[in-house]
Design a protein around this motif. Structure first.
Motif, PDB file in Angstrom:
ATOM      1  N   LYS A   1       0.850  -1.185   0.000  1.00  0.00           N
ATOM      2  CA  LYS A   1       0.000   0.000   0.000  1.00  0.00           C
ATOM      3  C   LYS A   1       0.888   1.238   0.000  1.00  0.00           C
ATOM      4  O   LYS A   1       1.785   1.354   0.846  1.00  0.00           O
ATOM      5  N   PRO A   2       0.688   2.154  -0.946  1.00  0.00           N
ATOM      6  CA  PRO A   2       1.573   3.322  -1.020  1.00  0.00           C
ATOM      7  C   PRO A   2       1.573   4.126   0.277  1.00  0.00           C
ATOM      8  O   PRO A   2       0.534   4.319   0.907  1.00  0.00           O
ATOM      9  N   VAL A   3       2.750   4.593   0.662  1.00  0.00           N
ATOM     10  CA  VAL A   3       2.873   5.462   1.829  1.00  0.00           C
ATOM     11  C   VAL A   3       2.294   6.834   1.466  1.00  0.00           C
ATOM     12  O   VAL A   3       2.607   7.382   0.408  1.00  0.00           O
ATOM     13  N   PRO A   4       1.423   7.398   2.316  1.00  0.00           N
ATOM     14  CA  PRO A   4       0.852   8.707   1.992  1.00  0.00           C
ATOM     15  C   PRO A   4       1.891   9.817   2.058  1.00  0.00           C
ATOM     16  O   PRO A   4       2.687   9.881   3.001  1.00  0.00           O
ATOM     17  N   VAL A   5       1.895  10.662   1.049  1.00  0.00           N
ATOM     18  CA  VAL A   5       2.829  11.789   0.977  1.00  0.00           C
ATOM     19  C   VAL A   5       2.045  13.032   0.571  1.00  0.00           C
ATOM     20  O   VAL A   5       1.219  12.977  -0.348  1.00  0.00           O
ATOM     21  N   SER A   6       2.284  14.139   1.257  1.00  0.00           N
ATOM     22  CA  SER A   6       1.641  15.413   0.932  1.00  0.00           C
ATOM     23  C   SER A   6       2.670  16.316   0.266  1.00  0.00           C
ATOM     24  O   SER A   6       3.480  16.967   0.943  1.00  0.00           O
ATOM     25  N   ALA A   7       2.651  16.323  -1.058  1.00  0.00           N
ATOM     26  CA  ALA A   7       3.687  17.031  -1.810  1.00  0.00           C
ATOM     27  C   ALA A   7       3.684  18.531  -1.521  1.00  0.00           C
ATOM     28  O   ALA A   7       4.736  19.179  -1.603  1.00  0.00           O
ATOM     29  N   PHE A   8       2.522  19.107  -1.156  1.00  0.00           N
ATOM     30  CA  PHE A   8       2.449  20.546  -0.938  1.00  0.00           C
ATOM     31  C   PHE A   8       3.299  20.986   0.262  1.00  0.00           C
ATOM     32  O   PHE A   8       3.592  22.175   0.416  1.00  0.00           O
ATOM     33  N   ARG A   9       3.704  20.046   1.092  1.00  0.00           N
ATOM     34  CA  ARG A   9       4.540  20.376   2.243  1.00  0.00           C
ATOM     35  C   ARG A   9       6.019  20.516   1.874  1.00  0.00           C
ATOM     36  O   ARG A   9       6.826  20.946   2.698  1.00  0.00           O
ATOM     37  N   PHE A  10       6.364  20.141   0.651  1.00  0.00           N
ATOM     38  CA  PHE A  10       7.750  20.280   0.211  1.00  0.00           C
ATOM     39  C   PHE A  10       7.984  21.684  -0.319  1.00  0.00           C
ATOM     40  O   PHE A  10       7.074  22.314  -0.879  1.00  0.00           O
ATOM     41  N   ARG A  11       9.201  22.143  -0.178  1.00  0.00           N
ATOM     42  CA  ARG A  11       9.551  23.465  -0.712  1.00  0.00           C
ATOM     43  C   ARG A  11       9.339  23.500  -2.218  1.00  0.00           C
ATOM     44  O   ARG A  11       8.846  24.490  -2.778  1.00  0.00           O
ATOM     45  N   ASP A  12       9.729  22.431  -2.890  1.00  0.00           N
ATOM     46  CA  ASP A  12       9.501  22.272  -4.326  1.00  0.00           C
ATOM     47  C   ASP A  12       8.758  20.945  -4.500  1.00  0.00           C
ATOM     48  O   ASP A  12       9.383  19.878  -4.497  1.00  0.00           O
ATOM     49  N   PRO A  13       7.416  20.975  -4.635  1.00  0.00           N
ATOM     50  CA  PRO A  13       6.642  19.725  -4.651  1.00  0.00           C
ATOM     51  C   PRO A  13       7.091  18.720  -5.700  1.00  0.00           C
ATOM     52  O   PRO A  13       7.205  17.525  -5.414  1.00  0.00           O
ATOM     53  N   ARG A  14       7.356  19.177  -6.922  1.00  0.00           N
ATOM     54  CA  ARG A  14       7.734  18.231  -7.979  1.00  0.00           C
ATOM     55  C   ARG A  14       9.073  17.576  -7.668  1.00  0.00           C
ATOM     56  O   ARG A  14       9.215  16.354  -7.760  1.00  0.00           O
ATOM     57  N   ARG A  15      10.060  18.374  -7.316  1.00  0.00           N
ATOM     58  CA  ARG A  15      11.375  17.821  -6.995  1.00  0.00           C
ATOM     59  C   ARG A  15      11.312  16.972  -5.728  1.00  0.00           C
ATOM     60  O   ARG A  15      11.979  15.940  -5.624  1.00  0.00           O
ATOM     61  N   GLY A  16      10.501  17.410  -4.767  1.00  0.00           N
ATOM     62  CA  GLY A  16      10.363  16.650  -3.533  1.00  0.00           C
ATOM     63  C   GLY A  16       9.785  15.273  -3.778  1.00  0.00           C
ATOM     64  O   GLY A  16      10.274  14.275  -3.241  1.00  0.00           O
ATOM     65  N   MET A  17       8.742  15.201  -4.607  1.00  0.00           N
ATOM     66  CA  MET A  17       8.148  13.900  -4.923  1.00  0.00           C
ATOM     67  C   MET A  17       9.135  13.013  -5.676  1.00  0.00           C
ATOM     68  O   MET A  17       9.167  11.791  -5.477  1.00  0.00           O
ATOM     69  N   ALA A  18       9.953  13.624  -6.541  1.00  0.00           N
ATOM     70  CA  ALA A  18      10.955  12.842  -7.265  1.00  0.00           C
ATOM     71  C   ALA A  18      11.977  12.243  -6.297  1.00  0.00           C
ATOM     72  O   ALA A  18      12.373  11.081  -6.432  1.00  0.00           O
ATOM     73  N   LEU A  19      12.382  13.032  -5.305  1.00  0.00           N
ATOM     74  CA  LEU A  19      13.343  12.527  -4.313  1.00  0.00           C
ATOM     75  C   LEU A  19      12.722  11.420  -3.467  1.00  0.00           C
ATOM     76  O   LEU A  19      13.374  10.409  -3.163  1.00  0.00           O
ATOM     77  N   VAL A  20      11.465  11.596  -3.073  1.00  0.00           N
ATOM     78  CA  VAL A  20      10.774  10.571  -2.291  1.00  0.00           C
ATOM     79  C   VAL A  20      10.655   9.290  -3.116  1.00  0.00           C
ATOM     80  O   VAL A  20      10.860   8.178  -2.605  1.00  0.00           O
ATOM     81  N   ALA A  21      10.326   9.427  -4.391  1.00  0.00           N
ATOM     82  CA  ALA A  21      10.202   8.253  -5.258  1.00  0.00           C
ATOM     83  C   ALA A  21      11.539   7.537  -5.402  1.00  0.00           C
ATOM     84  O   ALA A  21      11.599   6.301  -5.420  1.00  0.00           O
ATOM     85  N   THR A  22      12.625   8.299  -5.493  1.00  0.00           N
ATOM     86  CA  THR A  22      13.954   7.704  -5.662  1.00  0.00           C
ATOM     87  C   THR A  22      14.345   6.853  -4.461  1.00  0.00           C
ATOM     88  O   THR A  22      15.073   5.856  -4.600  1.00  0.00           O
ATOM     89  N   ALA A  23      13.852   7.222  -3.273  1.00  0.00           N
ATOM     90  CA  ALA A  23      14.253   6.529  -2.046  1.00  0.00           C
ATOM     91  C   ALA A  23      13.872   5.056  -2.059  1.00  0.00           C
ATOM     92  O   ALA A  23      14.599   4.220  -1.500  1.00  0.00           O
ATOM     93  N   GLY A  24      12.750   4.690  -2.685  1.00  0.00           N
ATOM     94  CA  GLY A  24      12.310   3.297  -2.699  1.00  0.00           C
ATOM     95  C   GLY A  24      13.275   2.380  -3.426  1.00  0.00           C
ATOM     96  O   GLY A  24      13.791   1.412  -2.845  1.00  0.00           O
ATOM     97  N   PRO A  25      13.559   2.644  -4.722  1.00  0.00           N
ATOM     98  CA  PRO A  25      14.536   1.806  -5.429  1.00  0.00           C
ATOM     99  C   PRO A  25      15.919   1.831  -4.794  1.00  0.00           C
ATOM    100  O   PRO A  25      16.608   0.806  -4.759  1.00  0.00           O
ATOM    101  N   LEU A  26      16.338   3.000  -4.281  1.00  0.00           N
ATOM    102  CA  LEU A  26      17.645   3.071  -3.636  1.00  0.00           C
ATOM    103  C   LEU A  26      17.703   2.144  -2.422  1.00  0.00           C
ATOM    104  O   LEU A  26      18.726   1.492  -2.176  1.00  0.00           O
ATOM    105  N   MET A  27      16.618   2.075  -1.664  1.00  0.00           N
ATOM    106  CA  MET A  27      16.562   1.161  -0.530  1.00  0.00           C
ATOM    107  C   MET A  27      16.707  -0.286  -1.007  1.00  0.00           C
ATOM    108  O   MET A  27      17.443  -1.078  -0.409  1.00  0.00           O
ATOM    109  N   ASN A  28      16.018  -0.644  -2.097  1.00  0.00           N
ATOM    110  CA  ASN A  28      16.114  -2.008  -2.611  1.00  0.00           C
ATOM    111  C   ASN A  28      17.531  -2.346  -3.059  1.00  0.00           C
ATOM    112  O   ASN A  28      18.033  -3.438  -2.776  1.00  0.00           O
TER     113      ASN A  28
END
Length: 238
Positions: free
Chosen positions: A86-113
């Protein structure tokens, strides 16, 4: 009938997938928290408890289907497991730069694997040996590395809602990013069609063929990064 070998084989096949999926999702939540979004923490999703990340389809139905069909059909062995949480809930509007913030959050998953696969490569030499325990531990680590490598690579496909799609949305020019983000509504259908339906219709599995080429290379790279000589890992070669 001795069911112990069946239980052991199930554990060796299923547990690595559960760990890979759970830690993948947890990584998204911790990355979001580091960027200032407490949504996942407030929802109780910053947890390593797999139960909190269970998705009925991705964590139970699909892996169960793959498990049963592989055990029922010849040669009655488990070769591949896949799923999602189940996807972890993320509120992009809380990031200083929502688009870049979501990209960084997305990158964390594969990097963990990929990090987990590297950890598996580090541990591998310590379990090599002639004993039954050593053989089981080697098989578990290979499945653990395989689950993490496949999950990490698969999620880098640039199709929303996969992580690669969200990374693409964060990197593309804004007009193109907006158009690409619209794919999220049908993205999972595209993925399921590409994985399950089209290969059956065409008699050819391009994704499977790509994995067959990429996986041996990925294993070699990860063993190399762990300082291991793949040729010297008898019984653990891919």
């Amino acid at each position: 009938m001795n069911i112990l070998p069946i239980v052991i084989n199930l554990a060796i096949a299923v547990v690595p997938v559960i760990l890979a999926i759970t830690l993948h999702e947890a990584a998204h939540g911790f990355a979001a928290l580091a960027l200032g979004d407490t949504t996942a923490r407030d929802a109780g999703r910053l947890s390593l408890n797999p139960i909190r990340h269970i998705d009925p389809v991705g964590t139970i139905i699909l892996p169960g289907f793959l498990l049963v069909t592989q055990l029922v059909l010849p040669p009655h062995r488990i070769f591949f497991m896949f799923g999602w949480a189940k996807p972890v809930p993320v509120s992009a509007f809380r990031f200083r730069d929502p688009r870049r913030g979501m990209a960084l959050v997305a990158t964390a998953g594969p990097l963990m694997n990929f990090f987990l696969a590297w950890v598996g490569a580090l541990i591998m030499p310590s379990v090599l040996g002639p004993s039954v325990w050593s053989a089981g531990a080697q098989q578990f680590l290979i499945y653990f590395m395989l689950a993490n490598i496949v999950l990490g690579l698969f999620n880098l496909l640039p199709i929303p809602p996969l992580d690669g799609g969200r990374i693409a949305v964060g990197l593309l020019p804004l007009p193109l990013a907006r158009a690409w983000a619209q794919l999220e509504r049908v993205g999972i259908l595209i993925v399921l069609l590409a994985i399950f339906i089209l290969p059956r219709l065409m008699g050819f599995d391009p994704l499977g063929a790509a994995l067959d080429r990429v996986l041996p290379w990925a294993f070699r790279v990860i063993f190399w990064l762990a300082g291991q000589n793949v040729a010297g890992l008898d019984g653990a070669s891919i």
